[in-house]
Scaffold this motif. Sequence first.
Motif, PDB file in Angstrom:
ATOM      1  N   ALA A   1       0.942  -1.183   0.094  1.00 18.99           N
ATOM      2  CA  ALA A   1      -0.037  -0.048  -0.097  1.00 18.99           C
ATOM      3  C   ALA A   1       0.763   1.176  -0.033  1.00 18.99           C
ATOM      4  N   PRO A   2       0.765   2.199  -0.894  1.00 21.58           N
ATOM      5  CA  PRO A   2       1.608   3.389  -0.917  1.00 21.58           C
ATOM      6  C   PRO A   2       1.444   4.299   0.250  1.00 21.58           C
ATOM      7  N   ASP A   3       0.238   3.945   1.177  1.00 26.20           N
ATOM      8  CA  ASP A   3       0.031   4.707   2.369  1.00 26.20           C
ATOM      9  C   ASP A   3       0.103   4.044   3.521  1.00 26.20           C
ATOM     10  N   SER A   4       1.458   3.070   3.581  1.00 28.70           N
ATOM     11  CA  SER A   4       1.392   2.211   4.671  1.00 28.70           C
ATOM     12  C   SER A   4       2.393   2.919   5.791  1.00 28.70           C
ATOM     13  N   VAL A   5       2.718   4.087   5.824  1.00 27.57           N
ATOM     14  CA  VAL A   5       3.466   4.914   6.752  1.00 27.57           C
ATOM     15  C   VAL A   5       2.673   6.120   6.578  1.00 27.57           C
ATOM     16  N   PRO A   6       3.129   7.008   7.971  1.00 26.37           N
ATOM     17  CA  PRO A   6       2.176   8.101   7.889  1.00 26.37           C
ATOM     18  C   PRO A   6       2.717   9.031   6.773  1.00 26.37           C
ATOM     19  N   SER A   7       1.787  10.019   6.281  1.00 22.75           N
ATOM     20  CA  SER A   7       2.126  11.026   5.376  1.00 22.75           C
ATOM     21  C   SER A   7       3.122  12.109   5.610  1.00 22.75           C
ATOM     22  N   PRO A   8       4.131  12.034   4.598  1.00 24.46           N
ATOM     23  CA  PRO A   8       5.171  13.018   4.699  1.00 24.46           C
ATOM     24  C   PRO A   8       4.586  14.699   4.868  1.00 24.46           C
ATOM     25  N   ALA A   9       3.382  14.825   4.488  1.00 22.93           N
ATOM     26  CA  ALA A   9       2.883  16.257   4.652  1.00 22.93           C
ATOM     27  C   ALA A   9       2.412  16.512   5.972  1.00 22.93           C
ATOM     28  N   LEU A  10       2.290  15.391   6.873  1.00 21.78           N
ATOM     29  CA  LEU A  10       1.783  15.621   8.294  1.00 21.78           C
ATOM     30  C   LEU A  10       2.602  15.151   9.380  1.00 21.78           C
ATOM     31  N   THR A  11       3.980  14.681   8.855  1.00 18.52           N
ATOM     32  CA  THR A  11       4.656  14.108   9.750  1.00 18.52           C
ATOM     33  C   THR A  11       6.240  15.065   9.992  1.00 18.52           C
ATOM     34  N   LYS A  12       6.350  15.387  11.092  1.00 13.27           N
ATOM     35  CA  LYS A  12       7.831  16.017  11.209  1.00 13.27           C
ATOM     36  C   LYS A  12       8.795  15.048  11.431  1.00 13.27           C
ATOM     37  N   GLY A  13       9.739  15.468  10.457  1.00 15.04           N
ATOM     38  CA  GLY A  13      10.752  14.342  10.385  1.00 15.04           C
ATOM     39  C   GLY A  13      10.617  13.192   9.483  1.00 15.04           C
ATOM     40  N   ALA A  14      11.410  12.052   9.584  1.00 14.57           N
ATOM     41  CA  ALA A  14      10.935  10.830   8.770  1.00 14.57           C
ATOM     42  C   ALA A  14       9.797  10.197   9.005  1.00 14.57           C
ATOM     43  N   VAL A  15       9.195   9.468   7.845  1.00 15.14           N
ATOM     44  CA  VAL A  15       7.962   8.716   8.204  1.00 15.14           C
ATOM     45  C   VAL A  15       8.299   7.453   8.958  1.00 15.14           C
TER      46      VAL A  15
ATOM     47  N   ASP B   1      -5.868  12.271   2.693  1.00 15.68           N
ATOM     48  CA  ASP B   1      -6.109  10.820   2.962  1.00 15.68           C
ATOM     49  C   ASP B   1      -6.326  10.020   1.555  1.00 15.68           C
ATOM     50  N   TYR B   2      -5.905  10.792   0.573  1.00 24.72           N
ATOM     51  CA  TYR B   2      -5.781  10.362  -0.729  1.00 24.72           C
ATOM     52  C   TYR B   2      -4.183  10.151  -1.019  1.00 24.72           C
ATOM     53  N   SER B   3      -3.927   9.240  -1.864  1.00 24.39           N
ATOM     54  CA  SER B   3      -2.393   8.882  -2.089  1.00 24.39           C
ATOM     55  C   SER B   3      -1.760   9.739  -3.049  1.00 24.39           C
ATOM     56  N   LEU B   4      -2.368  10.741  -3.858  1.00 26.49           N
ATOM     57  CA  LEU B   4      -1.794  11.292  -4.876  1.00 26.49           C
ATOM     58  C   LEU B   4      -0.858  12.189  -4.102  1.00 26.49           C
ATOM     59  N   HIS B   5      -0.851  12.952  -3.332  1.00 23.20           N
ATOM     60  CA  HIS B   5       0.132  13.781  -2.656  1.00 23.20           C
ATOM     61  C   HIS B   5       1.343  13.108  -2.479  1.00 23.20           C
ATOM     62  N   ARG B   6       1.315  11.919  -2.131  1.00 26.08           N
ATOM     63  CA  ARG B   6       2.231  11.049  -1.859  1.00 26.08           C
ATOM     64  C   ARG B   6       3.422  10.853  -3.216  1.00 26.08           C
ATOM     65  N   TYR B   7       2.615  10.462  -4.209  1.00 22.95           N
ATOM     66  CA  TYR B   7       3.245  10.362  -5.454  1.00 22.95           C
ATOM     67  C   TYR B   7       3.949  11.930  -5.976  1.00 22.95           C
ATOM     68  N   HIS B   8       3.243  12.637  -5.765  1.00 20.02           N
ATOM     69  CA  HIS B   8       3.810  14.345  -5.972  1.00 20.02           C
ATOM     70  C   HIS B   8       5.113  14.223  -5.277  1.00 20.02           C
ATOM     71  N   ALA B   9       5.305  13.836  -3.959  1.00 17.00           N
ATOM     72  CA  ALA B   9       6.466  14.070  -3.063  1.00 17.00           C
ATOM     73  C   ALA B   9       7.581  13.380  -3.802  1.00 17.00           C
ATOM     74  N   TRP B  10       7.140  11.943  -4.069  1.00 18.17           N
ATOM     75  CA  TRP B  10       8.211  11.029  -4.558  1.00 18.17           C
ATOM     76  C   TRP B  10       8.732  11.396  -5.882  1.00 18.17           C
ATOM     77  N   ALA B  11       7.691  12.179  -6.812  1.00 13.24           N
ATOM     78  CA  ALA B  11       8.204  12.491  -8.129  1.00 13.24           C
ATOM     79  C   ALA B  11       9.119  13.750  -7.868  1.00 13.24           C
ATOM     80  N   LYS B  12       9.063  14.650  -7.040  1.00 10.25           N
ATOM     81  CA  LYS B  12       9.694  15.700  -6.688  1.00 10.25           C
ATOM     82  C   LYS B  12      11.396  15.033  -6.343  1.00 10.25           C
ATOM     83  N   HIS B  13      11.102  14.157  -5.486  1.00  9.96           N
ATOM     84  CA  HIS B  13      12.553  13.320  -4.896  1.00  9.96           C
ATOM     85  C   HIS B  13      12.991  12.970  -6.057  1.00  9.96           C
ATOM     86  N   LEU B  14      12.557  12.192  -7.008  1.00  8.59           N
ATOM     87  CA  LEU B  14      13.179  11.665  -8.419  1.00  8.59           C
ATOM     88  C   LEU B  14      13.727  12.666  -9.225  1.00  8.59           C
TER      89      LEU B  14
END
Length: 378
Positions: free
Chosen positions: A24-38, A341-354
Amino acid sequence: MDFSFSEEQRAAVEAAKAVFAGVAPDSVPSPALTKGAVADDFDRVLWARLADADLLGLLFDARHGGSGLDAVALCLVLRESAKVLARVPLLESTAAAVAVQAHGSGEVRTELLERAGRGELVLTVAAHGRTGHDGAELAVTAGQEGDAWVLDGLQTAVPWARNADFVLVPALSAGSGRAVLALVPRGHPGTRIAGQVSTTGEPLGELHLESARIPARYVLDADGAWEELRNLLTTGTCALALGLGEAVLGMTSEYTGKREQFGFPVATFQAVAVQAADRYIDLRAMEATLWQAAWRISTGAGGALPASGDVAVAKIWASEGVRRVVQTAQHLHGGFGADTDYSLHRYHAWAKHLELALGPAAAHEEYLGDLLAAHPLG
C-alpha cells in the motif's frame, strides 16, 4: 529486429507484480503530516519477500546465487516497485553489488554477494556529492597508505545511510586523479552520519568521512567503475520515474472517468482529454528512451555516441516528464488531489524526489551538446 522482452525478463516482471501486489502506498504516515522521517527503517518485510522471490540477486552471476539477468530486467522490476512507492533500497543495493561483482576481489565478492542476494546484507550508494550538483567523486578524497585507503570528505543525501551495512562511496584518488569506489562499513571509525529527510519523508544521511581508514580489499579502483555504477543508478532512477508516472496517470484516468460536471464525466471534456494525452506522450517518450539507455549499458553495444549520451536523453525525458505528469494529475484532480487521505500527494512528493535526484534537464542537454560536439555525427 526483435524489441520484445525475453522470457526471463518477463518472468522477473511477473514475480515483481506478485510481490508488490499487497503493498500500500500509504503504509506509513503521510510526509505532509509528519515532522521528520515517516519511519526509521525501510520495509524489511517487503525486503524479505523480494529475497524469497530471488529479486535481490537479479543481476548476480549464478555462482553468487543470482539470476544472471541485465539492467533491462532490473528496470522492469523497479518500474513495478515505483507504482506502489515501495520503500526498499532495491536500486541502490543492486547497483552497488553489481559494482562489487564486476570489480571487487574474489574475497569481497564471496563475503558480500550471496548475503546481499538473500537480503541479509544491504548496500547503498553515496551518489550526490556535497550539493547534488557536482560530481560525487569530487566530494571525497582518497589516498592509499599501506594496506588501507584514507578517505576525507562529505556526501549528502545518502539513501538509507543509517540502515545499510555498507555505503559505496566514490572518491577521487590523490595518486592517480581518477575515481575509486570505497565500501564503507556502517559505524566505521572516522565516519559520522547526520540525519536528513527527503521530500518523500524517507530518511537520508549526510555522510562525513574524517581520515576514515578503509581496508584496501574494500576499495574498487578499476578504470570506469564509477561511470558504470553511475549509469546504472541513473537508468534505474528513470525506471522509477516511469513507473510512478504510469501509476499517477492511471489514477487520473480513473478519477476523471468518474468525476462528473454538468452531467458528464470530466474525462469527456476536450481540455481534460488533451492534457491527459500530452502526459501519455510524455510517458511513452520516457519509456522509449529508458529502454534505449538500459539496452546500451546492458550490452555494451556501440553507437554514434557513448552510452552516457543515451543515459542523458533518458534523464532529460524522465526529469521533465515525471514533473509534468504529477502536476497535470494534481490539476485534473482539483482540490481532491491535495487531500492527505488520498495517496496522490505521496506520488507528487516521490516525483519531486526523483526529479531532484535526476537533476535539471538543462544540465543534461548541455552535457549532450558537449558529447555531440566531441562526436560529430557524420
